[in-house]
Design a protein around this motif. Structure first.
Motif, PDB file in Angstrom:
ATOM      1  N   GLN B 184       1.588  -1.338  -0.290  1.00 59.04           N
ATOM      2  CA  GLN B 184      -0.396  -0.300  -0.533  1.00 59.04           C
ATOM      3  C   GLN B 184       1.186   1.488   0.069  1.00 59.04           C
ATOM      4  N   VAL B 185       1.550   1.100  -0.728  1.00 59.00           N
ATOM      5  CA  VAL B 185       2.596   2.482  -1.377  1.00 59.00           C
ATOM      6  C   VAL B 185       1.995   3.132  -2.613  1.00 59.00           C
ATOM      7  N   PRO B 186       2.119   4.402  -2.373  1.00 55.88           N
ATOM      8  CA  PRO B 186       2.059   5.387  -3.978  1.00 55.88           C
ATOM      9  C   PRO B 186       3.140   4.679  -4.796  1.00 55.88           C
ATOM     10  N   HIS B 187       2.006   3.783  -5.832  1.00 58.08           N
ATOM     11  CA  HIS B 187       3.376   3.126  -7.057  1.00 58.08           C
ATOM     12  C   HIS B 187       2.209   3.309  -8.675  1.00 58.08           C
ATOM     13  N   ALA B 188       3.614   3.711  -9.266  1.00 60.99           N
ATOM     14  CA  ALA B 188       2.669   3.714 -10.886  1.00 60.99           C
ATOM     15  C   ALA B 188       3.147   2.660 -11.971  1.00 60.99           C
ATOM     16  N   PHE B 189       1.995   1.826 -12.308  1.00 61.26           N
ATOM     17  CA  PHE B 189       2.442   0.561 -13.517  1.00 61.26           C
ATOM     18  C   PHE B 189       2.370   0.685 -14.581  1.00 61.26           C
ATOM     19  N   VAL B 190       2.871   1.453 -15.315  1.00 60.23           N
ATOM     20  CA  VAL B 190       3.318   1.782 -16.657  1.00 60.23           C
ATOM     21  C   VAL B 190       3.415   1.233 -17.972  1.00 60.23           C
ATOM     22  N   ASN B 191       2.859   0.725 -18.720  1.00 62.72           N
ATOM     23  CA  ASN B 191       2.764  -0.051 -19.765  1.00 62.72           C
ATOM     24  C   ASN B 191       3.287   0.672 -21.247  1.00 62.72           C
ATOM     25  N   CYS B 192       5.142   0.154 -21.362  1.00 58.19           N
ATOM     26  CA  CYS B 192       4.942   1.236 -22.398  1.00 58.19           C
ATOM     27  C   CYS B 192       5.524   1.504 -23.920  1.00 58.19           C
ATOM     28  N   GLU B 194       1.591   1.342 -24.636  1.00 56.30           N
ATOM     29  CA  GLU B 194       0.963   1.744 -24.526  1.00 56.30           C
ATOM     30  C   GLU B 194       1.069   3.630 -24.150  1.00 56.30           C
ATOM     31  N   CYS B 195       1.565   3.984 -23.973  1.00 58.05           N
ATOM     32  CA  CYS B 195       2.564   5.009 -23.447  1.00 58.05           C
ATOM     33  C   CYS B 195       3.660   5.767 -24.632  1.00 58.05           C
ATOM     34  N   TYR B 196       3.779   4.932 -25.554  1.00 55.21           N
ATOM     35  CA  TYR B 196       4.463   5.151 -26.812  1.00 55.21           C
ATOM     36  C   TYR B 196       5.646   6.886 -26.871  1.00 55.21           C
ATOM     37  N   SER B 197       5.041   7.300 -26.372  1.00 58.45           N
ATOM     38  CA  SER B 197       5.348   9.452 -26.152  1.00 58.45           C
ATOM     39  C   SER B 197       5.429  10.002 -24.970  1.00 58.45           C
ATOM     40  N   PRO B 198       6.460   9.850 -24.515  1.00 54.31           N
ATOM     41  CA  PRO B 198       7.244  10.801 -23.155  1.00 54.31           C
ATOM     42  C   PRO B 198       6.416  11.957 -22.613  1.00 54.31           C
ATOM     43  N   LYS B 199       5.197  12.383 -23.603  1.00 57.01           N
ATOM     44  CA  LYS B 199       4.147  13.451 -22.493  1.00 57.01           C
ATOM     45  C   LYS B 199       3.518  12.358 -22.052  1.00 57.01           C
ATOM     46  N   LEU B 200       2.717  11.144 -23.108  1.00 59.92           N
ATOM     47  CA  LEU B 200       2.234  10.432 -22.465  1.00 59.92           C
ATOM     48  C   LEU B 200       2.412   9.243 -21.059  1.00 59.92           C
ATOM     49  N   LEU B 201       3.719   9.267 -21.314  1.00 62.82           N
ATOM     50  CA  LEU B 201       4.389   8.553 -19.790  1.00 62.82           C
ATOM     51  C   LEU B 201       4.047   8.936 -19.072  1.00 62.82           C
ATOM     52  N   TYR B 202       4.307  10.090 -18.495  1.00 61.86           N
ATOM     53  CA  TYR B 202       4.581  11.444 -17.775  1.00 61.86           C
ATOM     54  C   TYR B 202       3.093  11.046 -16.915  1.00 61.86           C
ATOM     55  N   GLY B 203       1.778  11.541 -18.290  1.00 59.23           N
ATOM     56  CA  GLY B 203       1.171  11.848 -17.778  1.00 59.23           C
ATOM     57  C   GLY B 203       0.416  10.974 -17.222  1.00 59.23           C
ATOM     58  N   THR B 204       0.342   9.872 -17.532  1.00 60.14           N
ATOM     59  CA  THR B 204       0.198   8.224 -16.662  1.00 60.14           C
ATOM     60  C   THR B 204       0.703   8.087 -15.397  1.00 60.14           C
ATOM     61  N   SER B 214      -6.789   5.214 -14.514  1.00 59.08           N
ATOM     62  CA  SER B 214      -7.204   5.430 -16.076  1.00 59.08           C
ATOM     63  C   SER B 214      -7.598   6.616 -15.903  1.00 59.08           C
ATOM     64  N   GLY B 215      -6.876   7.872 -15.664  1.00 57.96           N
ATOM     65  CA  GLY B 215      -6.769   9.168 -16.290  1.00 57.96           C
ATOM     66  C   GLY B 215      -5.572   9.434 -16.622  1.00 57.96           C
ATOM     67  N   TYR B 216      -5.529  10.954 -16.087  1.00 57.54           N
ATOM     68  CA  TYR B 216      -3.994  11.535 -17.148  1.00 57.54           C
ATOM     69  C   TYR B 216      -4.200  12.930 -16.505  1.00 57.54           C
ATOM     70  N   VAL B 217      -2.722  13.059 -15.983  1.00 56.04           N
ATOM     71  CA  VAL B 217      -2.222  14.231 -16.381  1.00 56.04           C
ATOM     72  C   VAL B 217      -1.603  15.208 -17.121  1.00 56.04           C
ATOM     73  N   ARG B 218      -1.667  16.719 -17.414  1.00 60.79           N
ATOM     74  CA  ARG B 218      -1.029  16.459 -18.245  1.00 60.79           C
ATOM     75  C   ARG B 218       0.219  17.509 -17.954  1.00 60.79           C
ATOM     76  N   CYS B 219       1.018  16.765 -18.514  1.00 60.81           N
ATOM     77  CA  CYS B 219       2.358  17.074 -18.667  1.00 60.81           C
ATOM     78  C   CYS B 219       3.470  17.280 -19.964  1.00 60.81           C
ATOM     79  N   ASP B 220       3.664  18.299 -19.717  1.00 65.46           N
ATOM     80  CA  ASP B 220       4.635  18.958 -20.868  1.00 65.46           C
ATOM     81  C   ASP B 220       6.164  18.636 -21.274  1.00 65.46           C
ATOM     82  N   SER B 221       6.613  18.428 -20.504  1.00 61.05           N
ATOM     83  CA  SER B 221       7.550  17.970 -20.308  1.00 61.05           C
ATOM     84  C   SER B 221       8.417  17.755 -19.402  1.00 61.05           C
TER      85      SER B 221
END
Lengths: 361, 541
Positions: B184-192, B194-204, B214-221
């Motif tokens: 029960q720690v804060p963690h993020a599970f991301v499939n690379c 699915e998130c094929y670009s850096p912006k998608l990766l940061y947001g997910t 299932s959300g997405y936070v906008r993050c540009d760089s």
């Protein structure tokens, strides 16, 4: 001791993963570099002269650590304490001059509108930032720019950030110091002529340990508990154990192996991670087997390990592919050639297991 | 032909040296290949290769030490220092911090809360999850232990990057997910993928850390990503943030600076972040793009026979006796283990075949104990499934339908026959057929031989060259080569019996062949001589 092991583990993990505390042992060459950097930065802050220097060394040998130690010392120095602002830029993160400029503005705590910056040229924007800093605080605040991965900044367009920063450090309006950290020995060749001429060509080289004695001493100092550790009894036993360990053949062998492969501090810390993480109330002291296990885990043959998990069919394919690649003397080949070739068919065997051949696909 | 015999001999010799090379690395499996007769009971053979005793020496030394760790009987409460002290100790850049908060302050905190008690179940900290994790994930006890010791308590520092690798379906993602959710720690599970670009990766990543999977936070760089991570750490948690990147080899193709900066996130943000990369490739494949920082490697070995059987028997459908299912799973393993050790595939195949296996029992022909009869019944189905489903020639739904049809005797297609006849038969006009044959010849014959084969004049005999000829690769297997249009027309006219004028009709047939995708036109930049084509059809090899 129940809490002793846990406290020791936390303390040692802090040692291994944050640069705050390193047991106090500083090898000779690092002392020199520390001294020089400190001098230069003091001159910038106290005497308001502009300076630039480069620290070059391979990965993991302590460049960032040098900067952190110097800043810690500057904090303790009464003259310098409040008279500087540190701006930290990293070539991997700030891949563009525009991003770097925004970051500089943010770190200098200047509220800026984006429109102003995009309309001005880069040098004008940078001058504006530094002037705003000066006028805002009144006193003559010096700014120390730390550019990590300096060689990546040299690949920006026109090297405008580097040019402007070094230009400002040469002229005496704003006292700034530019410290570049990089692992490329030839980084000065990457600079353009106009940038290179503004650079002071002061380069400090950091090397990893050249002798095993220093390495072992560093290991010992990393693992020793400090004098003000609360549980004295535990600390006493711990220190005795560490002394014994560093005479143990297995431990020395593990350290030797790691030293021969890469003599920098980061790999030593990686080696020490597993023994430290295994501390628990039932295992309150480090054991020599921890060290050999750690070495084995880090330097395991990964390709061999993955191959052990392949099925027989996949291994046959690999064998056939190897034979074909030898026969074709390095020329390309495709799956058809492997599949139809005689190497593959010679590897197929009909097991006496029912009347069909399992491998004949 | 002594040269070919000597060539064959040298090939055999080279083949033998390869065999001895490989034998060192994969001794047991290679012996299985060369064994002319396996034992009647496949179980013994597989035990020798993949049995429970198959361990390397390093692991044996480990086990002794690990036994101590598993008996965590008396432990104290894990001390959690106050949040603010840790935070200020870690913020090194943003504020001007005192250099001496350091160790002394932290330890005092720890000691204040000290309490020498033994908890209810005797185990505390992250180790209290150990037994439940091991029961949920059989076969991965050692990896769970290593992971739990390396990751440390959530409030302790840990290594900045971890690299988890292993064959397919060895439980890498599963173990990580289970461990992180039970801690029960804060963690993020991301499939690379699915998130094929850096912006998608940061947001997910940011969305997952905040709990919204299932959300997405906008993050540009990257700088804004780092700032968001810092603000998240300051507001929400003093625990380590774990970022798990699945299929990590895809990170190489994104930005060149992405992989190095992800590996250094802990240093860049000055907060506790642990990046865990999961991949099937070994680290050496990613090392070039990783910019120098080597993560801590953790290998997930392939399951052994005992572990596979234990996991597959967890799949037993309700109401069926476990021992019966176990014998079935044993049969599946014995047959398929040489072909495929991938646990996912084996489970899929067994789920397909189990109804078939149970058929004679349900219809009352045989009882559950008559294993020989059941085996003889299921054997042809195994063969069929291996050649059809495993190669994905037909889908499982089609296979099931074919079974039903077979049973009811509607069609006469036996299982051994191939693909369902859904391919349409194409009727080409006369000249098109010749054009297709000509293009095939043009693609597969090197242009040097054209004169020999297609010229209608008598050739002056050339003297045979005395130089030994290299064994040329079979052109059939190398694939079709491109040819220009006039070569095609030349071969076409030479194989055609009657004389036909080159009219627009003939050329339009070429373009219709292109439309039918029997011949393809190359789209390269330098087509000064005219269009070039390549044939797509193949004669069966």
């Amino acid at each position: 001791m129940t809490t002793g092991a846990a406290a020791a583990e936390t303390l040692l993990r802090n040692r291994l993963f944050s640069d705050l505390d390193d047991g106090g042992y500083v090898p000779e060459n690092k002392k020199e570099v520390l001294g020089t950097v400190q001098q230069v930065l003091e001159r910038t802050i106290v005497e308001s002269e502009g300076n630039s220097l480069l620290i070059i060394g391979p990965r993991g040998c302590g460049k960032t650590w040098v900067m952190d130690s110097v800043f810690r010392t500057l904090q303790g120095d009464r003259r310098c304490k409040d008279n500087y602002i540190r701006v930290y830029l990293n070539g991997l993160v700030h891949t563009d001059d525009r991003l770097a400029l925004l970051e500089i503005a943010r770190q200098l705590n200047i509220d800026s509108d984006n429109e102003e910056h995009t309309s001005m040229s880069f040098s004008a924007a940078l001058d504006y930032l530094l002037a705003a800093l000066r006028s805002g605080s009144g006193a003559n605040q010096s700014v120390i720019f730390v550019l990590d991965e300096f060689d990546l900044f040299a690949s920006h367009k026109n090297q405008s950030l580097l040019y402007n920063l070094l230009d400002i450090s040469q002229s005496s309006h704003n006292p700034i110091a530019v410290v570049g950290l990089t692992c490329r020995l030839d980084v000065v060749e990457l600079l353009e002529k106009r940038v290179k001429s503004r650079f002071s060509h002061r380069q400090l080289l950091l090397f990893p340990h050249s002798e095993f004695r220093d390495y072992a001493t560093l290991a010992q100092s990393l693992l020793s508990l400090p004098i003000n550790f609360k549980q004295r009894q535990f600390r006493h036993e711990w220190q005795k154990n560490i002394q014994k360990l560093l005479q143990n053949a297995k431990v020395l062998q593990a350290l030797q192996q790691q030293f021969r492969l890469s003599a920098d501090v980061r790999s030593l810390k990686t080696l020490l991670l597993l023994p430290v993480s295994r501390l628990s109330p039932t295992h309150p002291q480090l054991a020599p087997s921890d060290f050999s296990l750690s070495l084995e885990l880090i330097h395991r043959d990964s390709l061999g390990a993955v191959m052990k998990g392949l099925s027989v069919l996949e291994l046959c394919l690999l064998v056939a592919v190897r034979q074909i690649s030898e026969l074709s003397c390095g020329e390309p080949f495709n799956f058809e050639m492997v599949y139809c070739g005689k190497q593959w068919s010679s590897l197929l065997v009909t097991p006496r297991y029912g009347n069909h051949s399992i491998l004949q696909l | 032909m002594s040269s070919t015999a000597s060539m064959r001999r040298s090939q055999r010799h080279r083949a033998k040296s390869f065999k001895s090379e490989l034998e060192d690395g994969v001794q047991a499996t290679y012996k299985a290949i060369k064994l002319k007769s396996l034992e009647k009971d496949g179980r013994c053979a597989s035990n020798r290769i993949y049995g429970e005793d198959y361990e390397d020496d390093g692991e044996k030394a480990v086990d002794e030490v690990e036994e101590e760790l598993t008996e965590t009987d008396s432990a104290s409460e894990e001390q959690h220092p106050k949040r603010t002290t840790k935070k200020s100790a870690r913020n090194r850049v943003e504020q001007v911090s005192d250099g001496d908060t350091g160790d002394a302050g932290r330890q005092e905190e720890e000691e204040e809360e000290g309490e020498d008690g033994v908890g209810e179940d005797g185990v505390h900290g992250r180790w209290r999850h150990y037994h439940s994790l091991c029961s949920r994930l059989p076969g991965r006890e050692r990896q769970i232990q290593l992971l739990l010791s390396l990751l440390g308590e959530p409030r302790q520092l840990t290594c900045p990057a971890l690299y988890v690798y292993g064959n397919t379906s060895t439980g890498k993602t599963l173990v990580l997910k289970t461990i992180l959710s039970s801690l029960q720690v804060p963690h993020a599970f991301v499939n690379c993928i699915e998130c094929y670009s850096p912006k998608l990766l940061y947001g997910t990543i940011l969305a997952h850390l905040m709990g919204d999977t299932s959300g997405y936070v906008r993050c540009d760089s990257m700088p804004s990503f780092i700032r968001s991570l810092q603000s998240f750490a300051d507001e929400r948690t003093a625990e380590t943030m774990y970022i798990v990147l699945d299929k990590a080899e895809r990170l190489r193709e994104m930005n060149a600076t992405l992989l190095p900066s992800l590996l250094r996130l802990s240093e860049l943000t000055h907060r506790q972040v642990c990046t865990i990369l999961v991949s099937e490739l070994v680290w050496e494949k990613l090392a070039m793009s990783a910019g120098g920082l080597r993560p801590y490697p953790l290998h997930f070995p392939q399951y052994t026979r005992g572990e596979v059987l234990a996991i597959m028997s967890l799949d037993c459908p309700e109401g069926e006796p476990l021992s019966f299912y176990r014998t079935f799973v044993n049969h599946v393993w014995n047959v398929f283990q040489y072909v495929c050790r991938d646990l996912g595939e084996l489970r899929y195949l067994s789920s397909l075949l189990y109804p078939k296996y149970c058929e004679p029992v349900e219809s009352g022909e045989t009882s559950r104990q008559e294993t020989r009869k059941l085996w003889r019944h299921i054997e042809p189905y195994f063969r069929g499934v291996m050649s059809k489903i495993h190669l994905r020639e037909i889908s499982s739904a089609q296979w099931v339908k074919a079974q039903v049809q077979m049973d009811s005797g509607e069609t006469s297609t036996s299982l051994a026959q191939g693909v369902p006849q859904s391919k349409a038969v194409l009727e080409l006009p006369y000249f098109s057929k010749y054009l297709l044959i000509a293009s095939y010849l043009a693609s597969y014959n090197p242009s040097k031989t054209d004169k020999k084969f297609f010229s209608k004049q008598k050739q002056a005999r050339t003297r045979k060259s005395k130089k030994p000829r290299k064994e040329k690769p079979n052109h059939q297997l190398l694939g079709p080569k491109p040819f220009p249009l006039d070569r095609l027309m030349a071969i076409f006219y030479s194989i055609l019996e009657e004389a036909v004028a080159p009219s627009a009709d003939i050329y339009s047939q070429i373009s219709s062949l292109v439309t039918l995708q029997l011949v393809s036109q190359l789209h390269t930049k330098d087509l000064l001589d005219g269009p070039k084509y390549k044939v797509y059809t193949m004669l069966p090899v």
